[in-house]
Design an enzyme around this catalytic site. Structure first.
Site, PDB file in Angstrom:
ATOM      1  N   GLY A 246       0.851  -1.177   0.000  1.00 31.91           N
ATOM      2  CA  GLY A 246       0.000   0.000   0.000  1.00 31.91           C
ATOM      3  C   GLY A 246       0.885   1.224   0.000  1.00 31.91           C
ATOM      4  O   GLY A 246       1.900   1.261   0.713  1.00 31.91           O
TER       5      GLY A 246
ATOM      6  N   GLY B 160       0.528   4.106   1.243  1.00 31.82           N
ATOM      7  CA  GLY B 160       0.641   4.713   2.567  1.00 31.82           C
ATOM      8  C   GLY B 160       1.601   3.966   3.459  1.00 31.82           C
ATOM      9  O   GLY B 160       2.538   4.544   4.024  1.00 31.82           O
TER      10      GLY B 160
ATOM     11  N   THR C  20       9.322  13.906 -10.430  1.00 32.94           N
ATOM     12  CA  THR C  20      10.344  12.888 -10.658  1.00 32.94           C
ATOM     13  C   THR C  20      10.241  12.378 -12.093  1.00 32.94           C
ATOM     14  O   THR C  20       9.155  12.252 -12.656  1.00 32.94           O
ATOM     15  CB  THR C  20      10.211  11.730  -9.663  1.00 32.94           C
ATOM     16  OG1 THR C  20       8.915  11.131  -9.785  1.00 32.94           O
ATOM     17  CG2 THR C  20      10.389  12.230  -8.232  1.00 32.94           C
TER      18      THR C  20
ATOM     19  N   GLY D 273      12.052   9.478 -13.330  1.00 34.74           N
ATOM     20  CA  GLY D 273      12.658   8.161 -13.468  1.00 34.74           C
ATOM     21  C   GLY D 273      14.161   8.255 -13.635  1.00 34.74           C
ATOM     22  O   GLY D 273      14.856   8.914 -12.865  1.00 34.74           O
TER      23      GLY D 273
ATOM     24  N   GLY E 276      16.151  11.617 -13.459  1.00 38.00           N
ATOM     25  CA  GLY E 276      16.260  12.397 -12.233  1.00 38.00           C
ATOM     26  C   GLY E 276      14.972  13.099 -11.876  1.00 38.00           C
ATOM     27  O   GLY E 276      13.890  12.511 -11.936  1.00 38.00           O
TER      28      GLY E 276
ATOM     29  N   THR F 139       9.067  -0.912  -8.262  1.00 41.26           N
ATOM     30  CA  THR F 139       7.813  -0.828  -7.503  1.00 41.26           C
ATOM     31  C   THR F 139       7.888   0.147  -6.339  1.00 41.26           C
ATOM     32  O   THR F 139       6.970   0.936  -6.115  1.00 41.26           O
ATOM     33  CB  THR F 139       7.410  -2.224  -6.982  1.00 41.26           C
ATOM     34  OG1 THR F 139       7.302  -3.125  -8.087  1.00 41.26           O
ATOM     35  CG2 THR F 139       6.079  -2.174  -6.258  1.00 41.26           C
ATOM     36  N   ALA F 140       8.959   0.121  -5.570  1.00 43.12           N
ATOM     37  CA  ALA F 140       9.020   0.911  -4.333  1.00 43.12           C
ATOM     38  C   ALA F 140       9.715   2.255  -4.500  1.00 43.12           C
ATOM     39  O   ALA F 140       9.821   3.008  -3.529  1.00 43.12           O
ATOM     40  CB  ALA F 140       9.749   0.108  -3.248  1.00 43.12           C
ATOM     41  N   ALA F 141      10.147   2.586  -5.698  1.00 36.54           N
ATOM     42  CA  ALA F 141      10.994   3.768  -5.866  1.00 36.54           C
ATOM     43  C   ALA F 141      10.294   5.059  -5.444  1.00 36.54           C
ATOM     44  O   ALA F 141      10.848   5.869  -4.686  1.00 36.54           O
ATOM     45  CB  ALA F 141      11.455   3.878  -7.315  1.00 36.54           C
ATOM     46  N   GLY F 142       9.084   5.274  -5.938  1.00 38.10           N
ATOM     47  CA  GLY F 142       8.373   6.506  -5.610  1.00 38.10           C
ATOM     48  C   GLY F 142       8.076   6.641  -4.137  1.00 38.10           C
ATOM     49  O   GLY F 142       8.237   7.725  -3.551  1.00 38.10           O
ATOM     50  N   ASP F 143       7.649   5.556  -3.511  1.00 36.68           N
ATOM     51  CA  ASP F 143       7.326   5.597  -2.084  1.00 36.68           C
ATOM     52  C   ASP F 143       8.577   5.811  -1.238  1.00 36.68           C
ATOM     53  O   ASP F 143       8.542   6.513  -0.221  1.00 36.68           O
ATOM     54  CB  ASP F 143       6.617   4.306  -1.661  1.00 36.68           C
ATOM     55  CG  ASP F 143       5.265   4.147  -2.327  1.00 36.68           C
ATOM     56  OD1 ASP F 143       4.644   5.176  -2.670  1.00 36.68           O
ATOM     57  OD2 ASP F 143       4.824   2.997  -2.503  1.00 36.68           O
TER      58      ASP F 143
ATOM     59  N   GLY G 264      10.652  -6.475  -5.119  1.00 32.39           N
ATOM     60  CA  GLY G 264       9.588  -6.276  -4.143  1.00 32.39           C
ATOM     61  C   GLY G 264       9.288  -4.814  -3.901  1.00 32.39           C
ATOM     62  O   GLY G 264       9.899  -3.908  -4.470  1.00 32.39           O
TER      63      GLY G 264
END
Length: 309
Positions: free
Chosen positions: A41, A43, A226, A228, A231, A255-259, A298
């Site tokens: 999620g 959040g 952002t 990707g 930069g 998958t987790a880059a933005g978060d 992941g």
């Protein structure tokens, strides 16, 4: 010693992650590379990123909904293990915990996500006590759009009126009303989200100019877009602007880059105690954290710890 407090108001999901050499065609059965489950999620991912990247300096709390199923029960223990205060996460009777099906292509690391909201969207249609989610003690409050938009906008306004620093990451992207922007201090989005959120009210232009246009809409402090592997660009209400280059790494899974980026930036905001905020230093920190995450498989499992930076 705790220097600041961040509250993340948003979604809590269980992720079903499939890695595949390619996306199958319609009607095709394809043998995939692997399958895993994990907590996620946007959040919860951002709360975990805050907790892992803050060290002992920042207290992190999570606010949202889970169901009264096995997934929901397990989530409280998962938050506790991360050092996150989950006391304000509600377990809702007769509701399912949200889930996300994540498909990751082996070659590019690109992901496709299908989200079933379930408990994340279990709010009354009209404002009520269950809409009130902003904790008094938080100094920085982070939002995304995996809760009902009306609930998010309500709590952004409440947080702003309470003098908190409001950070919005508008994902999944949705057209935002003009009244939302003055309740944001920081707006963090990727390039596609930056085009969608304005709903066509901003002409197509360069990312640098687009960031400045969002400031004109009322964002109080900073707009970050952002890009990707290219930069990011940023613009601040104080007149600073520029680019931060991406770190060149081998991409395994985005998958987790933005978060991770949002969590890294949020803890830098929470650590600010007087003086002039160093935007570039905070953005470089968040960019480095995000670059670490894309080198692992992941979502939550890929979010790095401060010691890894």
């Amino acid at each position: 010693m705790v220097q600041g407090q961040v509250a993340v108001i948003g979604s809590l999901n269980v992720d079903f992650i499939t890695r595949t050499p390619r996306v199958p065609e319609g009607g095709e059965t394809l043998t995939v590379t692997s399958f895993d489950t994990g907590f996620g999620g946007k959040g919860a991912n951002q709360a975990v990123a805050c907790a892992r990247l803050a060290g002992e300096d920042v207290k992190v709390s999570m606010i949202g909904n889970v169901g009264d199923d096995l997934f929901g029960n397990d989530y409280f223990e998962a938050l506790k293990k991360e050092g996150i205060d989950g006391s304000k996460v509600r377990k809702l009777k007769d509701q399912k915990t949200g889930i996300a099906n994540i498909v990751v292509e082996d070659g590019s690391g690109e992901n496709r996500i299908m989200f079933a909201s379930h408990a994340n969207y279990a709010f009354s249609k009209e404002p009520s006590a269950e809409w009130e989610m902003v904790p008094d003690e938080a100094e920085v409050v982070v939002f995304q759009l995996e809760l009902p938009l009306a609930v998010v906008l309500h709590n952004m306004e409440k947080a702003k009126k309470a003098g908190k620093h409001v950070l919005l990451n508008p994902a999944p992207a949705s057209v935002l009303p003009d009244s939302a922007y003055p309740n944001m201090d920081t707006l963090v989005m990727n390039e596609s989200e930056s085009a969608i959120c304005a709903g066509g009210s901003i002409p197509k232009t360069s990312p640098e100019e687009l960031a400045k246009e969002y400031l004109k809409k009322g964002v109080k402090d900073a707009v970050i877009i952002t890009l990707g592997g290219s930069g990011l660009v940023f613009a601040t209400a104080a007149g600073a602007s520029g680019r931060v280059e991406a770190n060149k790494v081998k991409v395994v899974d985005t998958t987790a880059a933005g978060d991770t980026f949002v969590g890294g930036y949020a803890v830098q905001l929470a650590k600010q105690k007087g003086g002039e905020f160093d935007y570039r230093k905070a953005l470089e920190f968040a960019t480095l954290a995000a670059s670490k995450s894309v080198q692992k498989n992941g979502a939550m499992a890929a979010i790095p710890y401060l010691k890894e930076l």
